[in-house]
Design an enzyme around this catalytic site. Structure first.
Site, PDB file in Angstrom:
ATOM      1  N   ARG A 109      38.490  48.973 -60.982  1.00  0.00           N
ATOM      2  CA  ARG A 109      38.396  47.604 -60.423  1.00  0.00           C
ATOM      3  C   ARG A 109      39.325  47.553 -59.218  1.00  0.00           C
ATOM      4  O   ARG A 109      40.498  47.876 -59.318  1.00  0.00           O
ATOM      5  CB  ARG A 109      38.824  46.543 -61.424  1.00  0.00           C
ATOM      6  CG  ARG A 109      39.050  45.194 -60.718  1.00  0.00           C
ATOM      7  CD  ARG A 109      39.300  44.034 -61.637  1.00  0.00           C
ATOM      8  NE  ARG A 109      38.080  43.599 -62.274  1.00  0.00           N
ATOM      9  CZ  ARG A 109      37.897  42.379 -62.775  1.00  0.00           C
ATOM     10  NH1 ARG A 109      38.850  41.465 -62.699  1.00  0.00           N
ATOM     11  NH2 ARG A 109      36.767  42.068 -63.361  1.00  0.00           N
ATOM     12  N   HIS A 136      29.719  43.337 -58.782  1.00  0.00           N
ATOM     13  CA  HIS A 136      30.276  43.235 -60.146  1.00  0.00           C
ATOM     14  C   HIS A 136      29.137  43.562 -61.126  1.00  0.00           C
ATOM     15  O   HIS A 136      28.651  42.686 -61.852  1.00  0.00           O
ATOM     16  CB  HIS A 136      30.816  41.820 -60.360  1.00  0.00           C
ATOM     17  CG  HIS A 136      31.772  41.707 -61.515  1.00  0.00           C
ATOM     18  ND1 HIS A 136      32.153  42.789 -62.294  1.00  0.00           N
ATOM     19  CD2 HIS A 136      32.435  40.629 -62.026  1.00  0.00           C
ATOM     20  CE1 HIS A 136      32.990  42.377 -63.226  1.00  0.00           C
ATOM     21  NE2 HIS A 136      33.190  41.083 -63.087  1.00  0.00           N
ATOM     22  N   GLN A 139      29.192  42.720 -64.965  1.00  0.00           N
ATOM     23  CA  GLN A 139      29.024  41.279 -65.209  1.00  0.00           C
ATOM     24  C   GLN A 139      27.542  40.914 -65.215  1.00  0.00           C
ATOM     25  O   GLN A 139      27.063  40.181 -66.084  1.00  0.00           O
ATOM     26  CB  GLN A 139      29.754  40.481 -64.107  1.00  0.00           C
ATOM     27  CG  GLN A 139      29.609  38.985 -64.242  1.00  0.00           C
ATOM     28  CD  GLN A 139      30.343  38.441 -65.453  1.00  0.00           C
ATOM     29  OE1 GLN A 139      31.521  38.715 -65.648  1.00  0.00           O
ATOM     30  NE2 GLN A 139      29.667  37.649 -66.283  1.00  0.00           N
ATOM     31  N   ASP A 231      30.645  30.409 -59.816  1.00  0.00           N
ATOM     32  CA  ASP A 231      31.820  31.291 -59.855  1.00  0.00           C
ATOM     33  C   ASP A 231      32.895  30.605 -59.011  1.00  0.00           C
ATOM     34  O   ASP A 231      32.600  29.646 -58.278  1.00  0.00           O
ATOM     35  CB  ASP A 231      31.426  32.672 -59.270  1.00  0.00           C
ATOM     36  CG  ASP A 231      32.554  33.699 -59.319  1.00  0.00           C
ATOM     37  OD1 ASP A 231      33.564  33.455 -60.016  1.00  0.00           O
ATOM     38  OD2 ASP A 231      32.426  34.755 -58.664  1.00  0.00           O
ATOM     39  N   CYS A 272      30.961  33.418 -64.833  1.00  0.00           N
ATOM     40  CA  CYS A 272      31.496  34.735 -65.209  1.00  0.00           C
ATOM     41  C   CYS A 272      32.916  34.625 -65.743  1.00  0.00           C
ATOM     42  O   CYS A 272      33.362  35.515 -66.460  1.00  0.00           O
ATOM     43  CB  CYS A 272      31.450  35.675 -64.007  1.00  0.00           C
ATOM     44  SG  CYS A 272      32.289  35.011 -62.563  1.00  0.00           S
ATOM     45  N   ARG A 300      30.101  40.725 -72.328  1.00  0.00           N
ATOM     46  CA  ARG A 300      30.717  41.746 -71.472  1.00  0.00           C
ATOM     47  C   ARG A 300      31.059  42.979 -72.311  1.00  0.00           C
ATOM     48  O   ARG A 300      30.835  44.110 -71.910  1.00  0.00           O
ATOM     49  CB  ARG A 300      32.016  41.220 -70.824  1.00  0.00           C
ATOM     50  CG  ARG A 300      31.858  40.040 -69.884  1.00  0.00           C
ATOM     51  CD  ARG A 300      31.057  40.394 -68.663  1.00  0.00           C
ATOM     52  NE  ARG A 300      31.512  41.602 -68.006  1.00  0.00           N
ATOM     53  CZ  ARG A 300      32.640  41.722 -67.281  1.00  0.00           C
ATOM     54  NH1 ARG A 300      33.410  40.681 -67.071  1.00  0.00           N
ATOM     55  NH2 ARG A 300      32.979  42.884 -66.732  1.00  0.00           N
TER      56      ARG A 300
END
Ligand code: CP
Ligand code: NVA
Length: 318
Positions: A109, A136, A139, A231, A272, A300
């Site tokens: 990440r 992402h 996700q 988001d 998310c 997730r």
């Protein structure tokens, strides 16, 4: 479980994953969720190691990788950029080659998409993108799993993303929706529309799946939505843009009025997480009956476990 052979593959942006491969991951994830509900945990990652590099903060992604791998007997090693030589005393290529000798797989990440792609190219082991400035993908898999649980299949449903239309989460959503036949409408001010280049790339996938992806400034486009997704207005690394984003995005807050504008009383709310309540979404919608944010968060872990199972092990163990 039987499906396409994806052992050894990396997941850097989902672009090179076919709809069948994505569907296979989702089937494995659904089975893992069922197993976890029944308390069935095996030792399938015994003897395996996972490097987890985090240049940016994380709750869900870190905990998903670490618990999914560790509870199956694997050894995850958390490496923040304050801990390793990467970017300080050692080139990415050299770090990749060393990690590839010591770990079965690498999660990354950080900021640069190029970095995760170079890690995948140079390490010789599966590399998983746990979020970059651009994408992402893990996700997006959990999001489609959540839609599948809600509607049976995401194909033909209308998902509206409302807010910052050019961030990592939206790009990955556009990619996965175009491959899974999910209609996706991005509702965002013009200054924050996704880059035109992405629309060229997705054309063949749209043709194959029948999905429609649209982008508009007009919030009335939420009409008929099965899901509203948002988001944060300011992603990690963009903190200096806060004032501009609040000015641009305030008309795009997901609130009760917007939910009503869908005309669908069964419309679900997705995020998310982490969320800034009072900015991109009101407490009322976030805590409301249509909110699926906790399912998304839990998914997730199941989708991330599925990715690691499918890319590290033979199909007879999952
Ligand atoms: N959604 C998500 O990636 O959450 P974290 O930043 O907590 O990992
Ligand atoms: N767009 C957000 C997602 C966080 C999971 C960010 O990059 O900060």
């Amino acid at each position: 479980m039987q499906g396409p052979d994806i052992k050894g593959r990396s997941l850097v942006n989902l672009k090179n994953w076919t709809p069948e491969e994505i569907d296979f991951l989702l089937r494995i994830a659904a089975n893992e969720k069922k197993n976890s509900r029944e308390g069935i945990i095996k030792r399938r990652f015994e003897g395996k190691t996972l490097a987890m590099i985090f240049e940016k903060r994380s709750t869900r992604t870190r905990c998903s990788f670490e618990t999914a791998f560790g509870e199956e007997g694997g050894h995850p090693v958390f490496l923040s950029n304050a801990d390793i030589q990467l970017g300080a005393k050692e080139s990415l290529e050299d770090t990749a080659r060393v990690l590839g000798r010591m770990f079965s797989a690498i999660e990354f990440r950080g900021f640069s998409q190029k970095m995760v792609e170079e890690l995948a190219e140079k390490s010789g082991v599966p590399v998983y993108n746990g979020l970059t400035d651009d994408y992402h993908p893990t996700q997006a898999l959990a999001d489609i799993m959540t839609l599948s649980e809600e509607f049976g299949s995401p194909a033909g449903r209308k998902l509206c993303f409302v807010g910052d239309g050019r961030n990592n989460v939206v790009r990955s959503l556009i990619i996965i929706c175009s491959k899974t036949g999910t209609n996706c409408t991005v509702v965002s001010p013009k200054a924050l529309h996704p880059e035109p280049g992405l629309f060229e790339e997705i054309k063949p996938w749209l043709k194959a799946s029948g999905a429609e992806i649209t982008v508009t400034e007009d919030i009335s486009a939420v009409k008929g939505a099965d899901g509203l997704y948002t988001d944060v207005w300011v992603s990690m690394g963009e903190e200096s843009k806060k004032d501009e984003r609040v000015r641009l995005l305030s008309p795009y807050q997901v609130n009760d009025r917007l939910l009503e504008m869908t005309g669908n009383k069964n419309c679900i709310f997705m995020h998310c997480l982490p969320a800034v309540k009072g900015e991109e979404v009101t407490v009322s919608v976030f805590e409301g009956g249509g909110s699926r944010v906790w399912e998304q968060a839990e998914n997730r872990k199941h989708t991330i476990k599925a990715i690691m199972l499918a890319t590290l092990l033979n199909q007879d163990v999952y």
